[in-house]
Design a protein around this motif. Structure first.
Motif, PDB file in Angstrom:
ATOM      1  N   MET A   1       0.794  -1.220  -0.050  1.00 45.81           N
ATOM      2  CA  MET A   1       0.171  -0.007  -0.054  1.00 45.81           C
ATOM      3  C   MET A   1       0.934   1.255   0.121  1.00 45.81           C
ATOM      4  N   THR A   2       0.583   2.094  -0.959  1.00 45.57           N
ATOM      5  CA  THR A   2       1.388   3.283  -1.044  1.00 45.57           C
ATOM      6  C   THR A   2       0.683   4.414  -0.506  1.00 45.57           C
ATOM      7  N   VAL A   3       1.509   5.245   0.499  1.00 56.52           N
ATOM      8  CA  VAL A   3       1.008   6.476   0.931  1.00 56.52           C
ATOM      9  C   VAL A   3       0.985   7.680  -0.028  1.00 56.52           C
ATOM     10  N   THR A   4      -0.288   8.141  -0.303  1.00 53.99           N
ATOM     11  CA  THR A   4      -0.428   9.289  -1.077  1.00 53.99           C
ATOM     12  C   THR A   4      -0.690  10.413  -0.642  1.00 53.99           C
ATOM     13  N   THR A   5      -0.131  11.422  -1.105  1.00 53.21           N
ATOM     14  CA  THR A   5      -0.301  12.915  -0.601  1.00 53.21           C
ATOM     15  C   THR A   5      -1.652  13.405  -0.965  1.00 53.21           C
ATOM     16  N   PRO A   6      -2.464  14.151  -0.425  1.00 57.34           N
ATOM     17  CA  PRO A   6      -3.599  14.609  -0.740  1.00 57.34           C
ATOM     18  C   PRO A   6      -3.824  15.530  -2.024  1.00 57.34           C
ATOM     19  N   ASP A   7      -2.627  16.270  -2.414  1.00 58.29           N
ATOM     20  CA  ASP A   7      -2.507  16.912  -3.738  1.00 58.29           C
ATOM     21  C   ASP A   7      -2.408  15.862  -5.015  1.00 58.29           C
ATOM     22  N   GLU A   8      -1.681  14.689  -4.456  1.00 63.05           N
ATOM     23  CA  GLU A   8      -1.468  13.836  -5.517  1.00 63.05           C
ATOM     24  C   GLU A   8      -2.719  13.145  -5.842  1.00 63.05           C
ATOM     25  N   LEU A   9      -3.565  12.814  -4.640  1.00 57.77           N
ATOM     26  CA  LEU A   9      -5.005  12.234  -4.975  1.00 57.77           C
ATOM     27  C   LEU A   9      -5.786  13.264  -5.579  1.00 57.77           C
ATOM     28  N   ALA A  10      -5.832  14.381  -5.237  1.00 58.34           N
ATOM     29  CA  ALA A  10      -6.437  15.603  -6.073  1.00 58.34           C
ATOM     30  C   ALA A  10      -6.285  15.460  -7.405  1.00 58.34           C
ATOM     31  N   ARG A  11      -4.916  15.523  -7.861  1.00 54.86           N
ATOM     32  CA  ARG A  11      -4.727  15.569  -9.080  1.00 54.86           C
ATOM     33  C   ARG A  11      -5.038  14.188 -10.023  1.00 54.86           C
ATOM     34  N   ARG A  12      -5.208  13.108  -9.597  1.00 54.80           N
ATOM     35  CA  ARG A  12      -5.357  11.901  -9.916  1.00 54.80           C
ATOM     36  C   ARG A  12      -6.941  11.775 -10.133  1.00 54.80           C
ATOM     37  N   ALA A  13      -7.742  12.395  -8.996  1.00 55.62           N
ATOM     38  CA  ALA A  13      -9.132  12.447  -9.082  1.00 55.62           C
ATOM     39  C   ALA A  13      -9.851  13.168 -10.413  1.00 55.62           C
ATOM     40  N   VAL A  14      -9.255  14.376 -10.640  1.00 57.48           N
ATOM     41  CA  VAL A  14      -9.636  15.203 -11.712  1.00 57.48           C
ATOM     42  C   VAL A  14      -9.177  14.659 -13.130  1.00 57.48           C
ATOM     43  N   ALA A  15      -8.163  13.772 -12.855  1.00 56.02           N
ATOM     44  CA  ALA A  15      -7.679  13.391 -14.257  1.00 56.02           C
ATOM     45  C   ALA A  15      -8.637  12.205 -14.847  1.00 56.02           C
ATOM     46  N   CYS A  16      -9.520  11.677 -14.001  1.00 53.18           N
ATOM     47  CA  CYS A  16     -10.139  10.404 -14.259  1.00 53.18           C
ATOM     48  C   CYS A  16     -11.124  10.694 -15.189  1.00 53.18           C
ATOM     49  N   LYS A  17     -11.775   9.868 -16.332  1.00 53.31           N
ATOM     50  CA  LYS A  17     -12.766   9.918 -17.170  1.00 53.31           C
ATOM     51  C   LYS A  17     -13.904  10.142 -16.520  1.00 53.31           C
ATOM     52  N   HIS A  18     -14.356   9.720 -15.530  1.00 56.92           N
ATOM     53  CA  HIS A  18     -15.582   9.867 -14.785  1.00 56.92           C
ATOM     54  C   HIS A  18     -15.595  11.163 -13.601  1.00 56.92           C
ATOM     55  N   TRP A  19     -14.717  12.020 -13.845  1.00 53.66           N
ATOM     56  CA  TRP A  19     -14.664  13.200 -12.920  1.00 53.66           C
ATOM     57  C   TRP A  19     -15.423  14.360 -13.469  1.00 53.66           C
ATOM     58  N   ARG A  20     -16.078  14.998 -12.788  1.00 56.49           N
ATOM     59  CA  ARG A  20     -16.916  16.117 -12.991  1.00 56.49           C
ATOM     60  C   ARG A  20     -17.133  16.936 -11.849  1.00 56.49           C
ATOM     61  N   TRP A  21     -16.825  18.560 -12.178  1.00 53.92           N
ATOM     62  CA  TRP A  21     -17.026  19.106 -11.087  1.00 53.92           C
ATOM     63  C   TRP A  21     -18.320  19.531 -10.682  1.00 53.92           C
ATOM     64  N   LEU A  22     -18.812  18.944  -9.422  1.00 51.58           N
ATOM     65  CA  LEU A  22     -20.278  19.011  -9.029  1.00 51.58           C
ATOM     66  C   LEU A  22     -20.401  20.374  -8.295  1.00 51.58           C
ATOM     67  N   PRO A  23     -21.422  20.800  -8.230  1.00 50.64           N
ATOM     68  CA  PRO A  23     -21.696  21.974  -7.496  1.00 50.64           C
ATOM     69  C   PRO A  23     -21.498  21.636  -6.070  1.00 50.64           C
ATOM     70  N   GLY A  24     -20.864  22.534  -5.177  1.00 51.54           N
ATOM     71  CA  GLY A  24     -20.498  22.346  -3.770  1.00 51.54           C
ATOM     72  C   GLY A  24     -18.885  21.614  -3.645  1.00 51.54           C
TER      73      GLY A  24
ATOM     74  N   ALA B   1      -8.531   7.767  -0.609  1.00 49.48           N
ATOM     75  CA  ALA B   1      -7.754   6.921  -1.599  1.00 49.48           C
ATOM     76  C   ALA B   1      -8.451   6.018  -2.232  1.00 49.48           C
ATOM     77  N   ALA B   2      -9.226   5.326  -1.514  1.00 51.08           N
ATOM     78  CA  ALA B   2     -10.031   4.140  -1.949  1.00 51.08           C
ATOM     79  C   ALA B   2     -11.110   4.890  -3.328  1.00 51.08           C
ATOM     80  N   LEU B   3     -11.860   5.603  -2.594  1.00 52.64           N
ATOM     81  CA  LEU B   3     -12.811   6.380  -3.745  1.00 52.64           C
ATOM     82  C   LEU B   3     -11.957   6.813  -5.162  1.00 52.64           C
ATOM     83  N   VAL B   4     -10.994   7.408  -5.068  1.00 50.30           N
ATOM     84  CA  VAL B   4     -10.058   8.032  -6.133  1.00 50.30           C
ATOM     85  C   VAL B   4      -9.546   6.833  -6.827  1.00 50.30           C
ATOM     86  N   ALA B   5      -9.092   5.743  -6.087  1.00 52.42           N
ATOM     87  CA  ALA B   5      -8.888   4.448  -7.071  1.00 52.42           C
ATOM     88  C   ALA B   5     -10.020   4.035  -7.671  1.00 52.42           C
TER      89      ALA B   5
END
Length: 121
Positions: A1-24, A112-116
């Motif tokens: 299990m690799t420890v990931t910084t919050p900024d790395e997780l954030a960048r991975r999340a917005v790079a996903c094909k399912h990512w959308r900016w939701l209101p809020g 991290a589980a949600l981003v993965a």
């Protein structure tokens, strides 16, 4: 299990094909780290003042410490996978159960589980 910084997780999340900016969803500017909340369309709100002309998605980093943002992330994963459960297993590890199977891997945090899960096809 690799420890990931919050900024790395954030960048991975917005790079996903399912990512959308939701209101809020909350994010902060790369410079100054001032928090803004996504309102909709292309509009960001710092506190009560909307300044859509000086902010762009490329200038923002997702704020995964924000509870509303984590809720938006969960919603996006559910849109991609359907009903699911995020489960704390043991030894500070998290997994996601979807329908009748575990999604891939153990993760160091719920986020991290949600981003993965968002990264999976």
């Amino acid at each position: 299990m690799t420890v990931t910084t919050p900024d790395e997780l954030a960048r991975r999340a917005v790079a996903c094909k399912h990512w959308r900016w939701l209101p809020g969803t909350a994010a902060y500017r790369l410079e100054g780290r001032k928090q803004y909340r996504f309102v909709g369309g292309s509009t960001w709100a710092p506190g009560c003042v909307v300044d859509p002309y000086t902010l762009a998605f490329a200038d923002m980093v997702l704020d995964l410490d924000d509870p509303a943002t984590r809720g938006c992330l969960l919603e996006l994963v559910r849109r991609a996978w359907g009903p699911l459960t995020v489960t704390y297993v043991h030894d500070q590890r998290w997994r996601i159960w979807s329908h009748d199977r575990w999604l891939d891997g153990y993760h160091e945090s719920e986020v991290a589980a949600l981003v993965a899960a968002l990264e999976e096809p």
